[in-house]
Write a protein that holds these residues in place. Structure first.
Motif: not given
Length: 74
Positions: A31-40, A65-70
């Motif tokens: 997202s614009d607010a975070t670096a890339s991260f892995e969700v499993c 996550l998607q609702e918050t823009g990720a």
């Protein structure tokens, strides 16, 4: 095939088809607010982030996550 063998085969087939998915699948989110991260998605259906289990249902976690823009996945 005997009746007993037929019942055994049917029960075995039902067990295999109803068995939980034991695999772990992962996607990358950012997202614009975070670096890339892995969700499993863990075998028990919960989400883990960068290897730490959240205890939250995977689908609900991704939707939140998607609702918050990720952006997750492809």
């Amino acid at each position: 095939m005997t009746y007993r063998a037929l019942i055994s085969f049917t029960l075995f087939a039902m067990y295999i088809s109803c068995n939980k998915d034991e695999s772990r699948t992962c996607t990358t989110c950012n997202s614009d607010a975070t670096a890339s991260f892995e969700v499993c998605r863990e075998p028990d259906g919960t989400a883990s982030v960068n290897g730490e289990n959240t205890g939250t249902d995977y689908t609900a976690y991704i939707e939140a996550l998607q609702e918050t823009g990720a952006n997750c996945g492809a």
